[in-house]
Motif scaffolding. Sequence first.
Motif, PDB file in Angstrom:
ATOM      1  N   GLY A   1       0.792  -1.227   0.000  1.00 45.94           N
ATOM      2  CA  GLY A   1       0.000   0.000   0.000  1.00 45.94           C
ATOM      3  C   GLY A   1       0.819   1.269   0.000  1.00 45.94           C
ATOM      4  N   LYS A   2       2.078   1.193  -0.423  1.00 44.10           N
ATOM      5  CA  LYS A   2       2.943   2.382  -0.408  1.00 44.10           C
ATOM      6  C   LYS A   2       2.385   3.531  -1.242  1.00 44.10           C
ATOM      7  N   LEU A   3       1.612   3.211  -2.273  1.00 41.62           N
ATOM      8  CA  LEU A   3       1.096   4.250  -3.162  1.00 41.62           C
ATOM      9  C   LEU A   3      -0.427   4.294  -3.160  1.00 41.62           C
ATOM     10  N   ALA A   4      -1.037   3.802  -2.125  1.00 39.03           N
ATOM     11  CA  ALA A   4      -2.497   3.772  -2.035  1.00 39.03           C
ATOM     12  C   ALA A   4      -3.071   5.173  -2.185  1.00 39.03           C
ATOM     13  N   GLY A   5      -4.046   5.316  -3.077  1.00 41.46           N
ATOM     14  CA  GLY A   5      -4.695   6.600  -3.300  1.00 41.46           C
ATOM     15  C   GLY A   5      -3.949   7.530  -4.219  1.00 41.46           C
TER      16      GLY A   5
ATOM     17  N   ALA B   1      -1.740   2.285  -6.575  1.00 38.13           N
ATOM     18  CA  ALA B   1      -1.925   3.497  -7.371  1.00 38.13           C
ATOM     19  C   ALA B   1      -2.813   3.257  -8.582  1.00 38.13           C
ATOM     20  N   ALA B   2      -3.572   4.280  -8.980  1.00 36.71           N
ATOM     21  CA  ALA B   2      -4.205   4.312 -10.290  1.00 36.71           C
ATOM     22  C   ALA B   2      -3.151   4.764 -11.297  1.00 36.71           C
ATOM     23  N   VAL B   3      -3.204   4.223 -12.508  1.00 38.73           N
ATOM     24  CA  VAL B   3      -2.116   4.425 -13.448  1.00 38.73           C
ATOM     25  C   VAL B   3      -2.645   4.864 -14.811  1.00 38.73           C
TER      26      VAL B   3
ATOM     27  N   ALA C   1       4.356   0.331 -14.112  1.00 34.18           N
ATOM     28  CA  ALA C   1       2.901   0.423 -13.999  1.00 34.18           C
ATOM     29  C   ALA C   1       2.331  -0.700 -13.138  1.00 34.18           C
ATOM     30  N   VAL C   2       2.818  -1.914 -13.344  1.00 29.84           N
ATOM     31  CA  VAL C   2       2.292  -3.059 -12.598  1.00 29.84           C
ATOM     32  C   VAL C   2       2.718  -2.987 -11.128  1.00 29.84           C
TER      33      VAL C   2
END
Length: 283
Positions: A35-39, A64-66, A56-57
């Motif tokens: 979850g390092k890039l959650a949101g 994250a959304a990408v 991206a993956v």
Amino acid sequence: MSERTFQSQPQTPPGIESEMTPLPEVIRDSYQGTGKLAGKVALITGGDSGIGRAVAVHFAREGAAVAINYLSETEDAEATRDMVEREGAQCLLLPGDVRKPSFCRELVERTVSEFGALNVLVNNAAEQMQLDDIREISDEQLESTFRTNIFSHFYTIKAALDHLGEGDTIICTSSINAFKGNPGLIDYSATKGAIQGLVRSLAEPLAEQGIRINAVAPGPIWTPLIPSTMGDESVTTFGAQTPMKRAGQPSEIAPAYVYLASVESSYMSGQTIHLNGGTVLNC
């Protein structure tokens, strides 16, 4: 990571990942997202294949959304979107030419329009042509290489700064060739050196806005650029010159981008992470 044998496999630049033998490794089964890039929302140029696909993956696995940009490799881009969505993340495909400043502005605006924000900009799109005589580099090739590899960084960063804020990040893909040169990739190496200057020059003014900018400088990595721009011998021996005697995989590079995009690297800006199979550089 075991050594892999690369076969002669001529392709048309910029190359198609699905036609490579062997296929590049995108993400290791052992990589656990936390979850390092959650949101977060990330925009990745050159995100359809190679390092961009792996980034991206990995970003998706971290929450994250990408949005991924690519030139015209629709099949590869759709495969990347499938991989991102299997991680439970949203993925926006943005085909187009980053050599054009108007399109780079559009990239940013469409990402923000779709996701409502932009937190991580990854400038990764690149082109190269292997020529070992500067007299053989046409004016058209020189301009195209610079427009893709460094002008696009200027264009996207300028547009993104209207949306980036405290804690957001910019990551630029440089190269080992920026530091040691490459007589067969003269114009390409020059653009990668320019990226280093850009990152270092922007670090101080962006720090005042709470925005960090860093670079990753890969060594020889197995991506579609290799079979599509290098001769048979260069492909079959690719990576053998490194201390590890092998090329790297995109799966070995992408975690560095996760680190630079996350709060884990909050005290790092204007710097470069070198992932090159053990080559020591005086930089």
